[in-house]
Design a protein around this motif. Structure first.
Motif, PDB file in Angstrom:
ATOM      1  N   UNK A 173      -2.300  -7.539   8.111  1.00 14.02           N
ATOM      2  CA  UNK A 173      -0.981  -7.059   7.708  1.00 14.02           C
ATOM      3  C   UNK A 173      -1.123  -5.732   6.961  1.00 14.02           C
ATOM      4  N   UNK A 174      -2.164  -5.652   6.114  1.00 17.01           N
ATOM      5  CA  UNK A 174      -2.385  -4.416   5.379  1.00 17.01           C
ATOM      6  C   UNK A 174      -2.716  -3.270   6.332  1.00 17.01           C
ATOM      7  N   UNK A 175      -3.421  -3.582   7.422  1.00 14.87           N
ATOM      8  CA  UNK A 175      -3.762  -2.532   8.377  1.00 14.87           C
ATOM      9  C   UNK A 175      -2.517  -1.970   9.046  1.00 14.87           C
ATOM     10  N   UNK A 176      -1.567  -2.856   9.280  1.00 10.60           N
ATOM     11  CA  UNK A 176      -0.316  -2.381   9.872  1.00 10.60           C
ATOM     12  C   UNK A 176       0.337  -1.355   8.953  1.00 10.60           C
ATOM     13  N   UNK A 177       0.110  -1.492   7.648  1.00  8.51           N
ATOM     14  CA  UNK A 177       0.678  -0.536   6.707  1.00  8.51           C
ATOM     15  C   UNK A 177       0.074   0.845   6.908  1.00  8.51           C
ATOM     16  N   UNK A 178      -1.158   0.906   7.404  1.00 10.18           N
ATOM     17  CA  UNK A 178      -1.762   2.199   7.677  1.00 10.18           C
ATOM     18  C   UNK A 178      -1.425   2.650   9.085  1.00 10.18           C
ATOM     19  N   UNK A 179      -0.568   1.911   9.763  1.00 12.79           N
ATOM     20  CA  UNK A 179      -0.148   2.333  11.096  1.00 12.79           C
ATOM     21  C   UNK A 179      -1.146   1.975  12.166  1.00 12.79           C
ATOM     22  N   UNK A 180      -2.158   1.167  11.840  1.00  9.09           N
ATOM     23  CA  UNK A 180      -3.191   0.808  12.812  1.00  9.09           C
ATOM     24  C   UNK A 180      -2.853  -0.532  13.423  1.00  9.09           C
ATOM     25  N   UNK A 181      -2.645  -0.570  14.733  1.00 13.63           N
ATOM     26  CA  UNK A 181      -2.438  -1.873  15.343  1.00 13.63           C
ATOM     27  C   UNK A 181      -3.332  -2.043  16.554  1.00 13.63           C
TER      28      UNK A 181
ATOM     29  N   UNK B 344       8.093  -6.835   1.455  1.00 21.27           N
ATOM     30  CA  UNK B 344       7.569  -6.779   2.823  1.00 21.27           C
ATOM     31  C   UNK B 344       8.699  -6.757   3.840  1.00 21.27           C
ATOM     32  N   UNK B 347      10.112  -3.373   3.964  1.00 25.05           N
ATOM     33  CA  UNK B 347       9.197  -2.475   4.659  1.00 25.05           C
ATOM     34  C   UNK B 347       9.305  -2.637   6.169  1.00 25.05           C
ATOM     35  N   UNK B 349       7.451  -4.811   7.990  1.00 30.25           N
ATOM     36  CA  UNK B 349       6.283  -5.491   8.544  1.00 30.25           C
ATOM     37  C   UNK B 349       6.384  -6.993   8.325  1.00 30.25           C
ATOM     38  N   UNK B 370       4.417   0.611  14.027  1.00 28.53           N
ATOM     39  CA  UNK B 370       3.734   0.824  12.743  1.00 28.53           C
ATOM     40  C   UNK B 370       3.426   2.288  12.397  1.00 28.53           C
ATOM     41  N   UNK B 371       2.913   3.100  13.333  1.00 26.78           N
ATOM     42  CA  UNK B 371       2.625   4.495  12.923  1.00 26.78           C
ATOM     43  C   UNK B 371       3.885   5.256  12.505  1.00 26.78           C
ATOM     44  N   UNK B 374       5.250   3.927   9.151  1.00 28.94           N
ATOM     45  CA  UNK B 374       4.442   4.425   8.047  1.00 28.94           C
ATOM     46  C   UNK B 374       4.953   5.764   7.517  1.00 28.94           C
ATOM     47  N   UNK B 379       4.056   1.151   1.852  1.00 29.51           N
ATOM     48  CA  UNK B 379       3.955  -0.002   0.963  1.00 29.51           C
ATOM     49  C   UNK B 379       2.523  -0.098   0.416  1.00 29.51           C
ATOM     50  N   UNK B 381       0.292  -2.818  -1.086  1.00 28.39           N
ATOM     51  CA  UNK B 381       0.357  -4.269  -1.283  1.00 28.39           C
ATOM     52  C   UNK B 381      -0.342  -4.697  -2.570  1.00 28.39           C
ATOM     53  N   UNK B 387      -6.492  -2.200   2.164  1.00 31.41           N
ATOM     54  CA  UNK B 387      -6.272  -1.052   3.020  1.00 31.41           C
ATOM     55  C   UNK B 387      -7.527  -0.203   3.207  1.00 31.41           C
ATOM     56  N   UNK B 444      -1.208   6.155   1.364  1.00 33.64           N
ATOM     57  CA  UNK B 444       0.128   5.817   1.839  1.00 33.64           C
ATOM     58  C   UNK B 444       1.078   7.010   1.749  1.00 33.64           C
TER      59      UNK B 444
END
Lengths: 363, 552
Positions: A173-181, B344, B347, B349, B370-371, B374, B379, B381, B387, B444
């Protein structure tokens, strides 16, 4: 009466069922094993996270069956008379005999693969049942004190492993925050590194906490006797096992040496355990219900073994020629006996998290 | 010192230094300190000052578990830690860490309370008796069979304290026991501790960043700075310590002597100050809005009927919310009130059961990939380090530039701005908590999101680091970002927030300007507000702005 059954009783029961399941590919009997396991788990598990994990083992069992079938379709040796459907085939050089890529799929081969998968899946389910019925942590309480280093590692593993899935989820989930999927190699690293670090940190923290609370305290120093006995015992066990498995060695070489080795090991563990004094809060008693559970499990295993000796064909699915699976009476009776603990054992204490069930029991 | 006095020392450090092989300077240098029986000693110091090392030596965790070289002598109840491992001290020292869940060995409350006694081989009858006593002492008798994971944070921490109390240690060591707790949970834990000190005469050594919570209970303060230690009465040490709670800063500013440590003493000393301030602020309505009041009231993010379910639990219950752009909003509430779930869900996600979320231009962030998301909403966390996965700060920054499509150097520049002087080749794990947070925030912010959400960022930060974070968030708000930060830290809220949202049971129970919401609440009021009420000021900086000269 409301109490936990001794964890070892559940483990012996479940392992006996796993052993019994390993002897058969008869779909009716496998279904019987699964039914018995599920029935007992549903009626005697407690509200702990381990109790809730039974479903995961069921999923794992299903995945195993599926994998086995897919493997059969892809590379398995297809055999039988009942053609199902053709798959494109690829010729392999002669040295790869026994492996067949693709090819026509027959009912017999497919059934054999699925049933082999089901057999393994049932055994996994039996382990899951043991986990659900007796939390591994409770089993570790009766782990010999002399082996406390191994005990610490096991407690850490058993505690941290279930949290691993949680970690993976959180990091993903944290990776999704960096836009990485994406799911490339880099993604693997992005998840694996934080999860591993997290797991290591947790493991260290837990080990430190156990140490700080006196785990593995010794009053007397471990004697050389302990190490000597254990080492000799392990050596004896190895030699004995070799003798047992190697058919060319003399018969006197196997069982007796193994027995002596085992005895030496037990003596070593006993001697070492005296240096690490420990008491158990609310020791689980071993009484009638435990004997009953163990004997129920062993009855099922014995029934399968008897069936295997008297009528070997009854435990297997008749494939060549294809026929109806038979119903060996001893195994059926054994399975009925194995289901008895669902009704004949004490109810486990319910946790406060399940008020509705507490009320139901009180009423 | 006479021999008789030395009998009374629970812990004695003589010329203690600790060196870790990987660091150039020693973690502790030449510490001489005696802690008497029955004392409550508070250890203070900046992050990385050696507080944890000092505490770790008391039960032998340092150096037996952490490695490193210890010179000098540490004696605990007369036992030298050089020859006693933690397990050999388990009958006299009980240790409680920051994260209670990380230290739990068993599954249920009762088993956890018994665990330490089992290892000490106490007879089962004694164990039964002590478990019952401890359950009552901590007020958790109704939780005896509950799974530890299902308890609230405050309950877990009390169980952790109880689990070391059952062995009847003479000494209790607590490393930031309330850092993860909401103000009410922290009160529960601290009340328990003071009761132990007063009723049972247990010696307590406690390290804590949020001094405002504990300083009034302490008999003595030990300040650790760069591995060196000095100690004295709270007023003595706080008069010129590097870190100080707001009440002390207020006292220093007003020139009170001796410095009051409790709200009660401060209120009595503050009467003249209150009178003078009352002249400056006759009514609540005239209180100056925080210096960077939102330029435009247009909402930066809006939620309508937002609902989040986790399993059978409704974490967020039909929340309607509009957060103004260019403002900082603090999200407060008990542990488990739904703050994280709300962040969350905002956000995009996090899972959302129903309801809608809009950004300023009407986009729903959940509909973005997601990109793209962002670059609109960032966010940070709760476990921010999730991260980070590369092996140097520089590599993390380059990766952030790349994934945000920004020119190289953007992230480094942001980081240099947030936390100057972090070497680029350093491994992220070797950074202090504040630096880690700054790095994640920089990563971020590289994508230049218009909405920035932070989940519990102040955990483990000392006062200077918190001030720097507050300044950063204020600057983001001034630049037009919408900032929402969830936190338990009322003093931080007082510094940073324009508006406060209080959540309970997944619902918003209060939403308004921070002065209105927190000043009136007994649990959430910051120290300055308590001291100066009815003058509606929340922070020392506001007092300074109101009375620019050193008035008294």
């Amino acid at each position: 009466m409301v109490r936990h059954l001794h964890p070892a009783a559940w483990w012996i029961w479940a392992l006996a069922l796993a052993a019994s399941a390993s002897l058969t590919t008869n779909p009716v009997l496998l279904a019987g094993h699964i039914a018995v396991l599920t029935f007992v788990v549903m009626s005697r598990r407690d509200g702990s996270p381990w109790g809730r994990a039974f479903r995961l083992y069921a999923v794992l069992g299903a995945v195993i069956v599926l994998t086995r079938v897919i493997l059969h379709l892809a590379v398995g040796l297809k055999f039988g008379q009942h053609r199902l459907f053709p798959l494109p085939t690829l010729d392999l050089p002669s040295w790869a005999a026994g492996i067949q890529l693709g090819g026509t799929v027959y009912l017999e081969g497919l059934l054999a693969a699925a049933l082999e998968g089901a057999r393994l899946g049932t055994m996994i389910l039996a382990i899951g049942a043991a986990n659900a019925l007796a939390s591994p942590k409770r089993l570790l309480k009766v782990f010999p004190a002399a082996l406390h280093e191994i005990g610490a590692a096991l407690v850490v593993a058993v505690t941290v492993a279930p949290q691993l899935a949680e970690s993976v989820q959180r990091v993903a989930r944290a990776r999704a925050l960096r836009g990485e999927t994406s799911l490339r190699l880099r993604a693997f690293r992005g998840i694996a590194m934080p999860v591993l670090q997290d797991t290591l940190d947790r493991s260290m923290a837990l080990a430190a906490a156990m140490d700080g609370r006196g785990y593995g305290r010794r009053t007397a120093s471990a004697s050389r006797l302990t190490s000597g006995l254990t080492l000799l015992g392990l050596l004896g066990a190895c030699v004995g096992l070799y003798g047992l498995l190697d058919s060319t060695s003399p018969a006197a070489f196997g069982v007796p040496v193994l027995a002596i080795g085992a005895a030496l090991c037990i003596a070593g563990i006993w001697a070492g355990g005296r240096a690490v004094p420990r008491t158990i809060y609310r020791r689980d008693p071993w009484s009638g219900a435990e004997w009953l559970t163990v004997s129920c499990g062993l009855t099922a295993l014995a029934a399968s073994i008897v069936s295997l000796r008297t009528s070997p064909g009854a435990l297997a699915m008749p494939l060549q020629p294809l026929g109806m699976p038979s119903l060996p009476i001893p195994v059926i009776l054994g399975l009925i006996a194995a289901a008895a603990p669902a009704l004949a054992t004490p109810v486990p204490p319910l946790t406060s998290q399940r008020p509705e069930r507490v009320q139901a029991v009180v009423a | 010192m006479t021999a008789y006095e030395s009998l009374g020392a629970a812990v004695r450090f003589s010329n203690v230094s600790v060196h870790y092989p990987e660091s150039a300077s020693p973690a502790l240098t030449d510490v001489n300190l005696e802690i008497d029986e029955g004392e409550l000693v508070l250890v203070i110091g900046r992050t990385g000052s050696g507080k944890s090392t000092l505490l770790g030596t008391i039960n032998g965790h340092v150096p037996h578990f952490t490695g490193g070289r210890l010179s000098g002598r540490v004696e605990v109840m007369g036992r030298d830690i050089a020859t006693h491992r933690p397990r050999d001290l388990a009958d006299v020292v009980g240790v409680v860490g920051q994260d209670p869940l990380a230290g739990f060995v068993t599954d249920t409350v009762e088993e956890e309370l018994a665990y330490g006694m089992e290892q000490l081989a106490l007879p089962p009858a004694t164990m039964r008796k002590r478990v019952e006593e401890t359950l009552d002492l901590l007020g958790i008798a109704d939780l005896r069979a509950a799974p530890l994971r299902d308890l609230s944070g405050g309950q877990q921490q009390r169980v952790a304290i109880g689990s070391v109390l059952t062995t009847h240690p003479r000494l209790l060591v607590l490393d930031e026991p309330t850092s993860a707790l909401d103000p009410t949970g922290a009160e529960e834990v601290l009340a328990t501790l003071t009761r132990l000190v007063h009723d049972l005469g247990v010696t307590v050594v406690i390290a804590e960043h949020r001094l405002e919570r504990v300083v009034q209970y302490a008999d003595r303060l030990v300040e650790v700075a760069d591995g060196r230690v000095r100690h004295g009465s709270p007023a003595e040490i706080l008069a010129d310590s590097a870190i100080a709670p707001p009440i002390i800063e207020l006292g220093r500013y007003a020139g009170w002597s001796p410095l009051p440590v409790t709200i009660r003493d401060a209120r009595r000393a503050a009467a003249p100050l209150r009178r003078e301030l009352a002249g400056a602020f006759p009514t609540v309505a005239e209180v100056a809005p925080p210096p960077d009041a939102p330029a435009s009231p247009a909402p930066g993010v809006t939620a309508r009927g937002l609902r989040v379910d986790h399993g059978g639990v409704r974490a967020v219950a039909d929340v309607d919310l509009a957060v103004a752009a260019g403002s900082v909003t603090a999200l407060m509430g008990r542990n488990g009130a739904g703050k994280s779930s709300l962040l969350w869900a905002l956000h995009g996600t996090g899972a959302r059961t129903s309801g809608r979320v809009h950004l300023a231009d009407g986009t729903d962030p959940a509909s973005l990939k997601p990109p793209q998301r962002r670059s609109r909403v960032g966010l940070v966390p709760q476990s921010a380090t999730d991260l980070l996965y590369l092996d140097s700060v520089g590599a993390e920054c380059d990766q952030a530039d790349q994934e945000s499509g920004q020119p190289p150097g953007t992230c480094s520049a942001l980081l240099a701005d947030l936390a100057p002087g972090i070497p680029h080749q350093r491994h992220p794990r070797d950074l202090s908590e504040g630096q880690k947070l700054a790095l994640v925030l920089a990563v971020q912010l590289t994508a230049r999101p218009e909405v920035v959400l932070l989940d519990e960022p102040t955990r483990g930060l000392d006062y200077p680091a918190k001030d720097r974070l507050a300044a950063t968030l204020r600057r983001l708000a001034r630049d037009g970002h919408t900032v929402v930060v969830s936190t338990h830290d009322v003093e931080f809220v007082a510094i940073v927030a324009d508006e406060v949202i209080v959540m309970a049971e997944g619902e918003i129970v209060a939403h308004g300007p921070s002065a209105d919401v927190i000043a009136s609440s007994p649990a959430f009021a910051p120290q300055v507000a308590k001291v100066l009420a009815p003058v509606p000021l929340l922070t020392v900086d506001q007092v300074r702005a109101a009375l620019p000269r050193n008035a008294i």
